[in-house]
Design a protein around this motif. Sequence first.
Motif, PDB file in Angstrom:
ATOM      1  N   GLU A  31       0.844  -1.197   0.000  1.00  0.00           N
ATOM      2  CA  GLU A  31       0.000   0.000   0.000  1.00  0.00           C
ATOM      3  C   GLU A  31       0.884   1.254   0.000  1.00  0.00           C
ATOM      4  O   GLU A  31       1.800   1.369   0.793  1.00  0.00           O
ATOM      5  CB  GLU A  31      -0.830  -0.048   1.290  1.00  0.00           C
ATOM      6  CG  GLU A  31      -1.882   0.994   1.404  1.00  0.00           C
ATOM      7  CD  GLU A  31      -3.235   0.424   1.022  1.00  0.00           C
ATOM      8  OE1 GLU A  31      -3.593  -0.650   1.540  1.00  0.00           O
ATOM      9  OE2 GLU A  31      -3.906   1.065   0.206  1.00  0.00           O
ATOM     10  N   GLY A  32       0.633   2.162  -0.951  1.00  0.00           N
ATOM     11  CA  GLY A  32       1.340   3.433  -0.973  1.00  0.00           C
ATOM     12  C   GLY A  32       2.653   3.424  -1.732  1.00  0.00           C
ATOM     13  O   GLY A  32       3.268   4.471  -1.924  1.00  0.00           O
ATOM     14  N   GLU A  33       3.085   2.263  -2.174  1.00  0.00           N
ATOM     15  CA  GLU A  33       4.371   2.202  -2.867  1.00  0.00           C
ATOM     16  C   GLU A  33       4.248   2.600  -4.340  1.00  0.00           C
ATOM     17  O   GLU A  33       3.177   2.530  -4.936  1.00  0.00           O
ATOM     18  CB  GLU A  33       4.924   0.761  -2.841  1.00  0.00           C
ATOM     19  CG  GLU A  33       5.515   0.340  -1.508  1.00  0.00           C
ATOM     20  CD  GLU A  33       6.274  -0.986  -1.626  1.00  0.00           C
ATOM     21  OE1 GLU A  33       7.463  -1.001  -1.267  1.00  0.00           O
ATOM     22  OE2 GLU A  33       5.671  -1.992  -2.056  1.00  0.00           O
ATOM     23  N   ILE A  34       5.389   2.972  -4.929  1.00  0.00           N
ATOM     24  CA  ILE A  34       5.532   2.985  -6.389  1.00  0.00           C
ATOM     25  C   ILE A  34       6.547   1.891  -6.695  1.00  0.00           C
ATOM     26  O   ILE A  34       7.679   1.924  -6.202  1.00  0.00           O
ATOM     27  CB  ILE A  34       6.055   4.335  -6.932  1.00  0.00           C
ATOM     28  CG1 ILE A  34       5.102   5.486  -6.578  1.00  0.00           C
ATOM     29  CG2 ILE A  34       6.255   4.253  -8.458  1.00  0.00           C
ATOM     30  CD1 ILE A  34       5.563   6.857  -7.086  1.00  0.00           C
ATOM     31  N   ILE A  35       6.109   0.908  -7.477  1.00  0.00           N
ATOM     32  CA  ILE A  35       6.983  -0.199  -7.825  1.00  0.00           C
ATOM     33  C   ILE A  35       7.270  -0.134  -9.322  1.00  0.00           C
ATOM     34  O   ILE A  35       6.361   0.009 -10.138  1.00  0.00           O
ATOM     35  CB  ILE A  35       6.314  -1.556  -7.499  1.00  0.00           C
ATOM     36  CG1 ILE A  35       6.031  -1.661  -5.990  1.00  0.00           C
ATOM     37  CG2 ILE A  35       7.181  -2.723  -7.987  1.00  0.00           C
ATOM     38  CD1 ILE A  35       7.262  -1.608  -5.110  1.00  0.00           C
ATOM     39  N   ALA A  36       8.551  -0.241  -9.676  1.00  0.00           N
ATOM     40  CA  ALA A  36       8.927  -0.260 -11.087  1.00  0.00           C
ATOM     41  C   ALA A  36       9.157  -1.695 -11.523  1.00  0.00           C
ATOM     42  O   ALA A  36       9.804  -2.475 -10.817  1.00  0.00           O
ATOM     43  CB  ALA A  36      10.202   0.555 -11.302  1.00  0.00           C
ATOM     44  N   LEU A  37       8.608  -2.025 -12.694  1.00  0.00           N
ATOM     45  CA  LEU A  37       8.891  -3.313 -13.322  1.00  0.00           C
ATOM     46  C   LEU A  37       9.571  -2.972 -14.647  1.00  0.00           C
ATOM     47  O   LEU A  37       8.936  -2.418 -15.540  1.00  0.00           O
ATOM     48  CB  LEU A  37       7.590  -4.085 -13.543  1.00  0.00           C
ATOM     49  CG  LEU A  37       7.705  -5.442 -14.242  1.00  0.00           C
ATOM     50  CD1 LEU A  37       8.543  -6.417 -13.428  1.00  0.00           C
ATOM     51  CD2 LEU A  37       6.313  -6.028 -14.492  1.00  0.00           C
ATOM     52  N   VAL A  38      10.876  -3.257 -14.698  1.00  0.00           N
ATOM     53  CA  VAL A  38      11.646  -2.834 -15.869  1.00  0.00           C
ATOM     54  C   VAL A  38      12.244  -4.051 -16.567  1.00  0.00           C
ATOM     55  O   VAL A  38      12.330  -5.145 -15.994  1.00  0.00           O
ATOM     56  CB  VAL A  38      12.758  -1.826 -15.474  1.00  0.00           C
ATOM     57  CG1 VAL A  38      12.156  -0.520 -14.995  1.00  0.00           C
ATOM     58  CG2 VAL A  38      13.685  -2.396 -14.407  1.00  0.00           C
ATOM     59  N   GLY A  39      12.638  -3.846 -17.804  1.00  0.00           N
ATOM     60  CA  GLY A  39      13.202  -4.938 -18.586  1.00  0.00           C
ATOM     61  C   GLY A  39      13.102  -4.588 -20.053  1.00  0.00           C
ATOM     62  O   GLY A  39      12.370  -3.684 -20.435  1.00  0.00           O
ATOM     63  N   ARG A  40      13.855  -5.345 -20.837  1.00  0.00           N
ATOM     64  CA  ARG A  40      13.913  -5.035 -22.262  1.00  0.00           C
ATOM     65  C   ARG A  40      12.599  -5.341 -22.965  1.00  0.00           C
ATOM     66  O   ARG A  40      11.731  -6.019 -22.434  1.00  0.00           O
ATOM     67  CB  ARG A  40      14.995  -5.887 -22.926  1.00  0.00           C
ATOM     68  CG  ARG A  40      16.402  -5.554 -22.506  1.00  0.00           C
ATOM     69  CD  ARG A  40      17.336  -6.499 -23.243  1.00  0.00           C
ATOM     70  NE  ARG A  40      18.634  -6.579 -22.602  1.00  0.00           N
ATOM     71  CZ  ARG A  40      19.675  -5.813 -22.933  1.00  0.00           C
ATOM     72  NH1 ARG A  40      19.560  -4.908 -23.887  1.00  0.00           N
ATOM     73  NH2 ARG A  40      20.825  -5.966 -22.306  1.00  0.00           N
ATOM     74  N   ASN A  41      12.582  -4.901 -24.237  1.00  0.00           N
ATOM     75  CA  ASN A  41      11.533  -5.271 -25.164  1.00  0.00           C
ATOM     76  C   ASN A  41      11.198  -6.747 -25.110  1.00  0.00           C
ATOM     77  O   ASN A  41      12.097  -7.577 -25.240  1.00  0.00           O
ATOM     78  CB  ASN A  41      12.118  -5.045 -26.569  1.00  0.00           C
ATOM     79  CG  ASN A  41      11.363  -3.974 -27.276  1.00  0.00           C
ATOM     80  OD1 ASN A  41      10.148  -3.891 -27.133  1.00  0.00           O
ATOM     81  ND2 ASN A  41      12.093  -3.166 -28.017  1.00  0.00           N
ATOM     82  N   GLY A  42       9.933  -7.078 -24.929  1.00  0.00           N
ATOM     83  CA  GLY A  42       9.540  -8.477 -25.013  1.00  0.00           C
ATOM     84  C   GLY A  42       9.846  -9.301 -23.777  1.00  0.00           C
ATOM     85  O   GLY A  42       9.649 -10.518 -23.778  1.00  0.00           O
ATOM     86  N   ALA A  43      10.300  -8.664 -22.703  1.00  0.00           N
ATOM     87  CA  ALA A  43      10.646  -9.408 -21.481  1.00  0.00           C
ATOM     88  C   ALA A  43       9.410  -9.995 -20.804  1.00  0.00           C
ATOM     89  O   ALA A  43       9.509 -10.962 -20.044  1.00  0.00           O
ATOM     90  CB  ALA A  43      11.391  -8.492 -20.501  1.00  0.00           C
ATOM     91  N   GLY A  44       8.240  -9.391 -21.054  1.00  0.00           N
ATOM     92  CA  GLY A  44       7.004  -9.896 -20.442  1.00  0.00           C
ATOM     93  C   GLY A  44       6.345  -8.906 -19.496  1.00  0.00           C
ATOM     94  O   GLY A  44       5.474  -9.281 -18.714  1.00  0.00           O
ATOM     95  N   LYS A  45       6.719  -7.643 -19.595  1.00  0.00           N
ATOM     96  CA  LYS A  45       6.183  -6.624 -18.676  1.00  0.00           C
ATOM     97  C   LYS A  45       4.676  -6.434 -18.882  1.00  0.00           C
ATOM     98  O   LYS A  45       3.898  -6.453 -17.933  1.00  0.00           O
ATOM     99  CB  LYS A  45       6.925  -5.291 -18.872  1.00  0.00           C
ATOM    100  CG  LYS A  45       8.441  -5.411 -18.684  1.00  0.00           C
ATOM    101  CD  LYS A  45       9.158  -4.078 -18.871  1.00  0.00           C
ATOM    102  CE  LYS A  45       9.037  -3.452 -20.253  1.00  0.00           C
ATOM    103  NZ  LYS A  45       9.660  -4.261 -21.344  1.00  0.00           N
ATOM    104  N   THR A  46       4.300  -6.237 -20.143  1.00  0.00           N
ATOM    105  CA  THR A  46       2.872  -6.051 -20.436  1.00  0.00           C
ATOM    106  C   THR A  46       2.084  -7.299 -20.059  1.00  0.00           C
ATOM    107  O   THR A  46       0.983  -7.211 -19.495  1.00  0.00           O
ATOM    108  CB  THR A  46       2.683  -5.733 -21.936  1.00  0.00           C
ATOM    109  OG1 THR A  46       3.347  -4.500 -22.214  1.00  0.00           O
ATOM    110  CG2 THR A  46       1.203  -5.604 -22.301  1.00  0.00           C
ATOM    111  N   THR A  47       2.660  -8.457 -20.333  1.00  0.00           N
ATOM    112  CA  THR A  47       1.984  -9.715 -20.004  1.00  0.00           C
ATOM    113  C   THR A  47       1.760  -9.834 -18.495  1.00  0.00           C
ATOM    114  O   THR A  47       0.740 -10.360 -18.055  1.00  0.00           O
ATOM    115  CB  THR A  47       2.811 -10.907 -20.538  1.00  0.00           C
ATOM    116  OG1 THR A  47       3.015 -10.717 -21.945  1.00  0.00           O
ATOM    117  CG2 THR A  47       2.104 -12.222 -20.308  1.00  0.00           C
ATOM    118  N   THR A  48       2.701  -9.334 -17.706  1.00  0.00           N
ATOM    119  CA  THR A  48       2.527  -9.349 -16.249  1.00  0.00           C
ATOM    120  C   THR A  48       1.299  -8.525 -15.858  1.00  0.00           C
ATOM    121  O   THR A  48       0.463  -8.977 -15.070  1.00  0.00           O
ATOM    122  CB  THR A  48       3.785  -8.800 -15.549  1.00  0.00           C
ATOM    123  OG1 THR A  48       4.923  -9.569 -15.969  1.00  0.00           O
ATOM    124  CG2 THR A  48       3.656  -8.861 -14.036  1.00  0.00           C
TER     125      THR A  48
END
Length: 239
Positions: A31-48
């Motif tokens: 609660e209250g955090e900003i979490i970054a999910l980073v990684g290259r093109n096609g790593a699966g970020k959008t899928t997450t």
Amino acid sequence: VMSDPLLSVDGIDTHYGESHILFDLSLSVGEGEIIALVGRNGAGKTTTLRSVMGLTPPTSGTVEIRGEAIDGLDPNQIRKRGISWIPEERRVFGGLTVEENLRLAAHSGDGDQSAGFEEVYDQFPRLDERRDQQAGTMSGGEQQMLAIARALLGPETDLLLLDEPSEGLAPQIVDDVADIVRELNERGVTVLLVEQNAEMALGLADRAYVLETGRIVHESPASELLEDRETMESYLGVK
Ligand code: ATP
């Protein structure tokens, strides 16, 4: 007693048809955090994000909101539990005005609306000035602002899933978007931020996860990752 995180993803696997995209992926957002999910093109970020939102349900593992499993719920039901998603392509209707875009978003929330128009206009004076402007004629940053405003209409948003808000924006506008995210967070919205622009995301985030071919390969405070030149270089291509 530790309370349950706002979002907890535990050991999920996600497929598109026969393609296995996410592997035993776990992450948590307090609660209250900003979490970054980073990684290259096609790593699966959008899928997450799609997996969390119920758009591409995981084939194994669990997703919980405040300790309650949301597996099997559809995106609308998940939206009602307080999670909003802004896709990479932003989904503003270019041929409609700002006001019309907001009206449509408000109606898609089944009427039980906590953030009203006036509240959203207060929060984004720039949209207030442009109520009658066609969304397609606005700058990329303004369209991103409209996309965020749309996501905040409807049921209350506790957690915002933001997919590459900086994409296609000039550096100065990226800073404006970062300011908006920070401000939202100060108003109590928790954020899971997916970005290819690792430096932007890490500058904002409390903690970060690095994704590489569908697996979490690094997890740390965002400031620590920013200093970790080796990880930045090998997984994010940042020199
Ligand atoms: P980007 O930054 O380019 O958006 P990403 O980290 O968000 O990348 P995803 O969009 O999650 O990555 O894609 C992960 C993998 O899944 C990629 O190999 C992609 O080609 C594949 N993929 C994405 N959508 C589909 C789909 N609908 N059907 C099959 N494969 C898909």
